[in-house]
Design a protein around this motif. Structure first.
Motif, mmCIF file in Angstrom:
data_model
loop_
_atom_site.group_PDB
_atom_site.id
_atom_site.type_symbol
_atom_site.label_atom_id
_atom_site.label_comp_id
_atom_site.label_asym_id
_atom_site.label_seq_id
_atom_site.Cartn_x
_atom_site.Cartn_y
_atom_site.Cartn_z
ATOM 1 N N ILE A 255 51.230 8.932 52.002
ATOM 2 C CA ILE A 255 50.541 9.126 50.566
ATOM 3 C C ILE A 255 51.439 8.519 49.761
ATOM 4 O O ILE A 255 50.839 7.700 48.758
ATOM 5 C CB ILE A 255 50.574 10.670 50.520
ATOM 6 N N ILE A 259 49.908 5.589 47.009
ATOM 7 C CA ILE A 259 49.812 5.443 45.619
ATOM 8 C C ILE A 259 50.704 4.128 45.151
ATOM 9 O O ILE A 259 49.846 3.559 44.161
ATOM 10 C CB ILE A 259 50.580 6.795 45.118
ATOM 11 N N VAL A 269 44.289 6.283 39.900
ATOM 12 C CA VAL A 269 44.847 7.092 40.919
ATOM 13 C C VAL A 269 44.090 8.405 41.060
ATOM 14 O O VAL A 269 44.548 9.190 40.283
ATOM 15 C CB VAL A 269 46.516 7.084 41.018
ATOM 16 N N ILE A 274 43.320 8.245 46.797
ATOM 17 C CA ILE A 274 44.611 8.307 47.416
ATOM 18 C C ILE A 274 44.156 8.522 48.938
ATOM 19 O O ILE A 274 44.853 7.931 49.926
ATOM 20 C CB ILE A 274 45.593 9.156 47.118
#
Length: 310
Positions: A255, A259, A269, A274
């Motif tokens: 993750i 990002i 974002v 994501i």
């Protein structure tokens, strides 16, 4: 949507694919400079927002930035490297000093934030006055380099921000990683706290551009800084916590890299974007480390162009 800070070695094929994707993303009227016309449908009612002015029946930009539309409101979102705070913003910060009766924290702002001990004290909805003994125990709660989630409470006369943590959802963040993106990439939302249940991950999108990705923690309610809380903090932070499973650590890293890629490309974002990036990396069997490579950046640009056109 420009890769200002990104230095990638693209082969000829990747370069062509990337340029095509970015051309599709650069829709007319998306990025504007001062005095540039903003396309609007004059037959439908619209509201002029920040960074716009109507001259001679034309809607013009008064600042450089990106055109955003929320219902009938049309405004220009300026691209700032620094965070522009507003009261009630959810922020993620790092403790840089433990002072008398307060902590000083880094906020990605021109001034540091101040989190007072009294701003964390709520017991049965009654503010409890803190004593010198409580101040001596402050290091049992937060110390330098601790990552803390809080809310913007007010502005001080010296320009600093007064933070508050008057809810169980705020406080120290453990067992995860802190990422930094340009603040304009994190839009204001009704919810900046996300629990990704399938992965056991907590995701906090701070409005100041600091993002937390960590192992899910079961919070206690209400948040009250008392002897029991101090003992809990002391036990957990000084004597060690339970081991974070390998799969959870892998999810945090995946993750986090998703990002980073979105930030490099200048894409907004959000939780949805994501997770779409994470899922694409899994579908394509891309290793966590390889997510930061050229090919995956091109794939994400192409995927974003496809998503927006759809």
């Amino acid at each position: 949507m420009v890769m200002r800070k990104l230095q990638l070695r693209l082969n000829q094929t990747q370069k062509v694919r990337f340029e095509r994707a970015m051309e599709r993303l650069q829709s007319p009227g998306n990025s504007v400079i001062v005095t540039e016309s903003i396309p609007v449908n004059h037959e439908d009612a619209f509201l002029k927002g920040h960074g716009t002015s109507e001259v001679g029946g034309e809607l013009l930009a008064t600042v450089c930035g990106v055109v955003d539309r929320v219902d009938k409101l049309v405004y220009v979102r300026t691209l700032r490297a620094r965070y522009k705070p507003e009261v009630h913003d959810i922020v993620v910060s790092r403790v840089i000093e433990v002072a008398q009766s307060h902590w000083r924290v880094e906020l990605n702002f021109s001034q540091d934030g101040v989190l007072k001990l009294s701003s964390m004290n709520i017991s049965d909805a009654v503010q409890k006055r803190r004593t010198s003994v409580d101040e001596l125990n402050m290091r049992n709660i937060f110390v330098e380099d601790d990552v803390v989630c809080a809310e913007v409470g007010s502005f001080q006369r010296d320009g600093s921000l007064q933070l508050q943590a008057r809810s169980h959802k705020y406080g120290k963040l453990d067992k995860g990683q802190l990422l930094k993106v340009d603040p304009y990439l994190v839009k204001r939302s009704n919810n900046h706290f996300h629990y990704i249940e399938s992965l056991g991950i907590d995701l906090i999108l701070g409005r100041n551009g600091f993002i937390w990705v960590g192992e899910h923690v079961q919070v206690r309610d209400p948040m009250a800084v008392d002897d029991e809380m101090i003992s809990s903090y002391t036990y957990n932070t000084r004597k060690g916590q339970s081991h974070t499973p390998f799969e959870t650590r892998q999810s945090i890293l995946r993750i986090g890299n998703a990002i980073r890629v979105l930030s490099n490309l200048g894409f907004t974002v959000t939780l949805e974007v994501i997770m779409e990036t994470v899922n694409l990396s899994n579908t394509k069997n891309i290793d966590i480390h390889d997510m930061l490579g050229s090919e995956f950046h091109v794939l994400i640009a192409e995927n974003e162009a496809k998503r927006r056109s759809a």
